[in-house]
Design a protein around this motif. Structure first.
Motif, PDB file in Angstrom:
ATOM      1  N   ALA A 279     -36.792 -40.426  19.768  1.00  0.00           N
ATOM      2  CA  ALA A 279     -35.864 -41.399  19.723  1.00  0.00           C
ATOM      3  C   ALA A 279     -34.275 -40.604  19.656  1.00  0.00           C
ATOM      4  N   LEU A 280     -33.072 -40.559  19.480  1.00  0.00           N
ATOM      5  CA  LEU A 280     -32.002 -39.213  19.116  1.00  0.00           C
ATOM      6  C   LEU A 280     -31.434 -40.375  19.112  1.00  0.00           C
ATOM      7  N   LEU A 281     -30.433 -41.070  17.797  1.00  0.00           N
ATOM      8  CA  LEU A 281     -29.476 -42.245  17.949  1.00  0.00           C
ATOM      9  C   LEU A 281     -28.279 -42.000  17.531  1.00  0.00           C
ATOM     10  N   PHE A 282     -26.950 -42.477  18.017  1.00  0.00           N
ATOM     11  CA  PHE A 282     -26.068 -41.797  17.071  1.00  0.00           C
ATOM     12  C   PHE A 282     -24.875 -43.064  16.990  1.00  0.00           C
ATOM     13  N   LEU A 283     -24.618 -42.953  15.888  1.00  0.00           N
ATOM     14  CA  LEU A 283     -23.800 -44.403  15.742  1.00  0.00           C
ATOM     15  C   LEU A 283     -21.405 -43.634  15.587  1.00  0.00           C
ATOM     16  N   PRO A 284     -21.088 -44.628  16.684  1.00  0.00           N
ATOM     17  CA  PRO A 284     -20.062 -43.955  16.789  1.00  0.00           C
ATOM     18  C   PRO A 284     -19.312 -44.309  15.477  1.00  0.00           C
ATOM     19  N   SER A 285     -17.982 -43.381  15.531  1.00  0.00           N
ATOM     20  CA  SER A 285     -17.464 -43.725  14.417  1.00  0.00           C
ATOM     21  C   SER A 285     -15.666 -44.476  14.808  1.00  0.00           C
ATOM     22  N   HIS A 286     -16.156 -44.940  16.424  1.00  0.00           N
ATOM     23  CA  HIS A 286     -15.106 -45.836  16.359  1.00  0.00           C
ATOM     24  C   HIS A 286     -15.565 -47.037  17.201  1.00  0.00           C
ATOM     25  N   ALA A 287     -15.033 -47.902  16.826  1.00  0.00           N
ATOM     26  CA  ALA A 287     -15.291 -49.175  18.263  1.00  0.00           C
ATOM     27  C   ALA A 287     -15.039 -48.901  19.790  1.00  0.00           C
ATOM     28  N   PRO A 288     -15.526 -49.192  20.670  1.00  0.00           N
ATOM     29  CA  PRO A 288     -14.584 -49.123  21.727  1.00  0.00           C
ATOM     30  C   PRO A 288     -13.608 -50.325  22.054  1.00  0.00           C
ATOM     31  N   HIS A 289     -12.713 -50.467  22.199  1.00  0.00           N
ATOM     32  CA  HIS A 289     -12.091 -51.257  23.102  1.00  0.00           C
ATOM     33  C   HIS A 289     -12.841 -53.119  23.814  1.00  0.00           C
ATOM     34  N   ASP A 290     -14.039 -52.124  24.815  1.00  0.00           N
ATOM     35  CA  ASP A 290     -14.352 -53.558  25.169  1.00  0.00           C
ATOM     36  C   ASP A 290     -15.694 -53.861  24.553  1.00  0.00           C
ATOM     37  N   LEU A 291     -15.895 -54.019  23.180  1.00  0.00           N
ATOM     38  CA  LEU A 291     -16.840 -53.911  22.211  1.00  0.00           C
ATOM     39  C   LEU A 291     -17.218 -56.085  22.634  1.00  0.00           C
ATOM     40  N   PHE A 292     -16.234 -56.107  21.940  1.00  0.00           N
ATOM     41  CA  PHE A 292     -16.796 -57.881  22.385  1.00  0.00           C
ATOM     42  C   PHE A 292     -16.712 -58.653  23.502  1.00  0.00           C
ATOM     43  N   THR A 293     -16.376 -58.341  25.049  1.00  0.00           N
ATOM     44  CA  THR A 293     -16.292 -58.631  25.825  1.00  0.00           C
ATOM     45  C   THR A 293     -17.768 -59.009  26.896  1.00  0.00           C
ATOM     46  N   GLN A 294     -17.471 -59.438  27.794  1.00  0.00           N
ATOM     47  CA  GLN A 294     -18.422 -60.109  28.178  1.00  0.00           C
ATOM     48  C   GLN A 294     -19.341 -58.738  29.269  1.00  0.00           C
ATOM     49  N   ASN A 295     -18.372 -58.011  29.851  1.00  0.00           N
ATOM     50  CA  ASN A 295     -18.802 -56.448  30.788  1.00  0.00           C
ATOM     51  C   ASN A 295     -19.261 -55.310  29.788  1.00  0.00           C
ATOM     52  N   PHE A 296     -19.533 -55.762  28.191  1.00  0.00           N
ATOM     53  CA  PHE A 296     -19.471 -54.743  27.674  1.00  0.00           C
ATOM     54  C   PHE A 296     -20.977 -53.917  28.256  1.00  0.00           C
ATOM     55  N   LYS A 297     -20.909 -52.844  28.706  1.00  0.00           N
ATOM     56  CA  LYS A 297     -22.638 -52.128  29.387  1.00  0.00           C
ATOM     57  C   LYS A 297     -23.034 -51.431  27.707  1.00  0.00           C
ATOM     58  N   ARG A 298     -23.916 -52.020  27.663  1.00  0.00           N
ATOM     59  CA  ARG A 298     -24.973 -52.065  26.501  1.00  0.00           C
ATOM     60  C   ARG A 298     -26.806 -50.917  26.651  1.00  0.00           C
ATOM     61  N   GLY A 299     -27.023 -50.773  25.354  1.00  0.00           N
ATOM     62  CA  GLY A 299     -28.167 -50.335  25.752  1.00  0.00           C
ATOM     63  C   GLY A 299     -28.067 -48.334  25.167  1.00  0.00           C
ATOM     64  N   VAL A 300     -29.636 -47.780  25.249  1.00  0.00           N
ATOM     65  CA  VAL A 300     -28.737 -46.621  25.867  1.00  0.00           C
ATOM     66  C   VAL A 300     -30.285 -45.501  26.148  1.00  0.00           C
ATOM     67  N   GLN A 301     -30.125 -44.659  27.394  1.00  0.00           N
ATOM     68  CA  GLN A 301     -30.453 -43.893  27.770  1.00  0.00           C
ATOM     69  C   GLN A 301     -31.838 -43.676  27.774  1.00  0.00           C
ATOM     70  N   LEU A 302     -32.450 -44.385  28.667  1.00  0.00           N
ATOM     71  CA  LEU A 302     -34.376 -44.248  28.667  1.00  0.00           C
ATOM     72  C   LEU A 302     -34.944 -43.244  29.365  1.00  0.00           C
ATOM     73  N   TYR A 303     -36.231 -42.789  29.298  1.00  0.00           N
ATOM     74  CA  TYR A 303     -36.620 -41.672  29.178  1.00  0.00           C
ATOM     75  C   TYR A 303     -37.971 -41.810  29.213  1.00  0.00           C
ATOM     76  N   VAL A 304     -38.873 -41.542  30.397  1.00  0.00           N
ATOM     77  CA  VAL A 304     -40.802 -41.167  30.533  1.00  0.00           C
ATOM     78  C   VAL A 304     -40.991 -40.163  30.857  1.00  0.00           C
ATOM     79  N   LYS A 305     -41.286 -39.548  29.232  1.00  0.00           N
ATOM     80  CA  LYS A 305     -41.485 -37.689  29.882  1.00  0.00           C
ATOM     81  C   LYS A 305     -40.646 -36.950  30.335  1.00  0.00           C
ATOM     82  N   ARG A 306     -39.564 -37.301  29.560  1.00  0.00           N
ATOM     83  CA  ARG A 306     -37.698 -36.346  30.179  1.00  0.00           C
ATOM     84  C   ARG A 306     -37.987 -36.452  31.321  1.00  0.00           C
ATOM     85  N   VAL A 307     -38.730 -37.594  32.300  1.00  0.00           N
ATOM     86  CA  VAL A 307     -37.872 -38.056  33.395  1.00  0.00           C
ATOM     87  C   VAL A 307     -36.532 -39.237  32.884  1.00  0.00           C
ATOM     88  N   PHE A 308     -35.466 -39.223  33.394  1.00  0.00           N
ATOM     89  CA  PHE A 308     -34.612 -39.548  33.299  1.00  0.00           C
ATOM     90  C   PHE A 308     -34.716 -41.333  33.853  1.00  0.00           C
TER      91      PHE A 308
END
Length: 632
Positions: A279-308
């Protein structure tokens, strides 16, 4: 099918004009955005083919291709990925029909400088249109994998675009930029220059997992036979920290998040054993404008054996860490994994627990080693992190360790609960807090008066979630979390005990007034009593220890839950001249009609003092105006 001409939306035309007449200092980002789009298309095709082997698509040599024609002043960016259908081109390219456009334009106008402005391009998903920063005309030719007919889209960005169906189109997408005339005084922005293209790819797209090939430069009809691969294609998450520069990490973060700023923190994890993943994760330096909205897209990218596999895998991190961006590459998951399978997979649950603990431990380390960086993190994401105190009891202790709060003694700084407890006087038994809409409202709250007079530190909680987590947590290190606006307060010094004794003697003196006011205000309050928490104000409203606060009632109703209205307690300050005068008048006057209005005003003033609104604002203003008039 004949060529059709369409008009752009108003917002789309505004966006295009901003791109065409761009004053951005860094126009190179257009190529980063087009390559990023091409990479996504290749990821989608490989996954589609893995899931459906019958798909009529060639995946033997997936790649991105750049081709320059100096004489024609064109630059082509091609991929042999998933491609688009005729309808998809109209929806995704032709109209910019998404809610982000208006928000993009608003934030663009508010950007303080060109560096801020250019970063918004990718953040709002309009990266394709950045091509108009460097091109007078853009042509897009595409064919969706599995379909036989292609589509051509073309525009000069002047208010219209054309669409037509075409034959003999290779699988994938080609974006051909008809570049603006060369500027002889500025060779740094000559995008027909091979060295310039190499520089941009190396800086922004070296980590792309697909080969980015520069085919031989086109001149006089000749073409070199051997293409040159420009990027290393190394998965940064599979390399050790000392092998990768911060700049490379930062560009990967920007590619994943569409954020123009560098990340605040980089978190790397390699799990080995029965279930392996990186895993390679990042903490942003600034909150996105829609962080508290229902439509905010959350989650990280998932690969399996380098396959996206997917862009926004929500199951790998809890919702209160939805601001975390990054990549997780698992070795033992199925390539055909679906969201439904992910929700039930025990390996995914194990990964979520481990990743959550890693993020929280990284924040704790940041708090200790770099307080300034932690202060930035808490300012941007503290409100969402505190949601975990309610929904994740397993990690509650770890969360409490990284939470900090403003207090009446902390000034502009924040303190942890541990720091608060360490500086509590020996005779203080509880951790005191107060909630409210803003720091200013809380500072002026009558509930604070006795605490301020006696120098007792109070936590100042202004986020909506604060109304909920304090009840869920209940205590810290054996100290009860106690609202200064609930229940009866006993601050316990010797001098106070003498004052309380004197007030008890006066209780009989006020008994008639308290009972009468209780009858007059029966619709709104459950009790009227003398206060030990007021030193300046005449009255305040408090709740019983186990009652919901008005803010929490409103929150539940906003979520569609029906909760009964809770009557509160009106406390009077017997040392205040208004209360003393009201008591004298109550004893002396037979006609108490005017006193009833005074009691009503006193209650309304208590409501206003805590930031609320009187039940009948018009009547409140009328009564207050009449009383003021009599003083003149």
């Amino acid at each position: 099918m004949p060529t059709e001409t369409f008009e752009f939306q108003v917002e789309a035309r505004q966006l295009l004009q901003l791109m065409i007449h761009s004053v951005y200092s860094n126009k190179d980002v257009f190529l980063r955005e087009l390559i990023s789009n091409a990479s996504d298309a290749l990821d989608k095709l490989r996954l589609a083919k893995l899931r459906d082997d019958s798909l009529d698509a060639d995946v033997s040599d997936l790649h991105i291709e750049l081709e320059v024609d100096k004489d024609a002043r064109t630059l082509a960016v091609r991929d042999n990925g998933i491609g688009m259908s005729y309808d998809e081109v109209g929806e995704l390219i032709g109209t910019i029909a998404n809610s982000g456009t208006a928000e993009f334009l608003r934030e663009l106008k508010e950007a303080k400088d060109s560096a801020n402005a250019e970063g918004l391009i990718g953040q709002f998903g309009v990266g394709f249109y950045s091509a108009f920063m460097v091109a007078d005309e853009v042509t897009l030719v595409t064919r969706r994998a599995g379909e036989q007919q292609g589509t051509r889209w073309q525009s000069r960005g002047e208010g219209t675009y054309t669409l037509e169906k075409v034959d003999d189109v290779p699988q994938g997408t080609s974006v051909i930029l008809h570049l603006k005339p060369a500027d002889p005084d500025n060779q740094l922005h000559d995008y027909t220059s091979v060295w310039k293209l190499k520089e941009i790819v190396k800086r922004y797209s070296d980590f792309i997992t697909w080969p980015i090939r520069l085919v031989g430069e086109k001149r006089d009809g000749d073409k070199d036979a051997e293409p040159e691969t420009l990027n290393s294609m190394k998965a940064l998450w599979a390399r050790s920290r000392d092998e990768v520069s911060d700049e490379e990490y930062h560009e990967l973060y920007k590619h994943i998040s569409h954020d123009w700023r560098d990340p605040l923190e980089i978190i790397q994890l390699q799990a080995e054993g029965t279930f392996e993943y990186q895993a390679l994760l990042f903490l942003p330096s600034h909150a996105p404008h829609d962080l508290f909205t229902q439509n905010f897209k959350r989650g990280v990218q998932l690969y399996v054996k380098r396959v996206f596999i997917m862009d926004d895998c929500e199951e790998l991190l809890p919702p209160y860490l939805r601001f975390v961006k990054g990549v997780v590459d698992a070795q033992d998951l199925s390539l055909n994994v679906s969201r439904e399978i992910l929700q039930q997979d025990r390996h995914i649950r194990m990964m979520q627990r481990r990743l959550t603990k890693k993020v929280l431990s990284s924040v704790k380390s940041m708090m200790a080693k770099d307080p300034e960086k932690y202060a930035t993190f808490w300012r941007e994401f503290g409100a969402v992190l505190k949601e975990g105190l309610v929904v994740d009891p397993d990690n509650r202790d770890a969360l409490l360790a990284v939470c900090s709060f403003a207090t009446t003694r902390s000034g502009d700084e924040t303190v942890t609960l541990k720091q608060y407890v360490e500086r509590m006087p020996d005779d203080q038994k509880d951790i005191y807090y107060v909630t409210g809409e803003s720091r200013q409202t809380i500072d002026n709250s009558p509930h604070m008066e006795a605490f301020r007079e006696r120098g007792i530190e109070v936590l100042l909680l202004t986020d909506p979630v604060d109304e909920v987590w304090v009840d869920a947590v209940g205590e810290f290190e054996g100290k009860r979390l106690r609202s200064i606006a609930k229940g009866e307060i006993d601050l316990g010094s010797e001098d106070d005990e003498k004052k309380d004794s004197e007030r008890e003697k006066r209780a009989e003196e006020y008994e008639g007034l308290l009972g009468w006011m209780r009858e007059q205000l029966d619709e709104d309050i459950k009790e009227v009593r003398l206060s030990s928490r007021l030193t300046v104000s005449p009255a305040c409203l408090v709740a019983d220890a186990d009652d919901l606060t008005p803010a929490l009632e409103s929150m539940y109703r906003a979520m569609g839950q029906e909760v009964p209205h809770t009557k509160r307690i009106l406390e009077l300050n017997p040392d205040h001249e208004l209360v003393k005068g009201l008591n004298r008048a109550f004893k002396e006057r037979e006609d108490k009609a005017e006193l009833a209005e005074t009691a009503e005003l006193l209650h309304a003033l208590a409501v206003v003092a805590e930031g609320g609104r009187p039940k009948d604002p018009g009547r409140f203003v009328k009564l207050a105006a009449e009383r003021l008039q009599r003083t003149l």
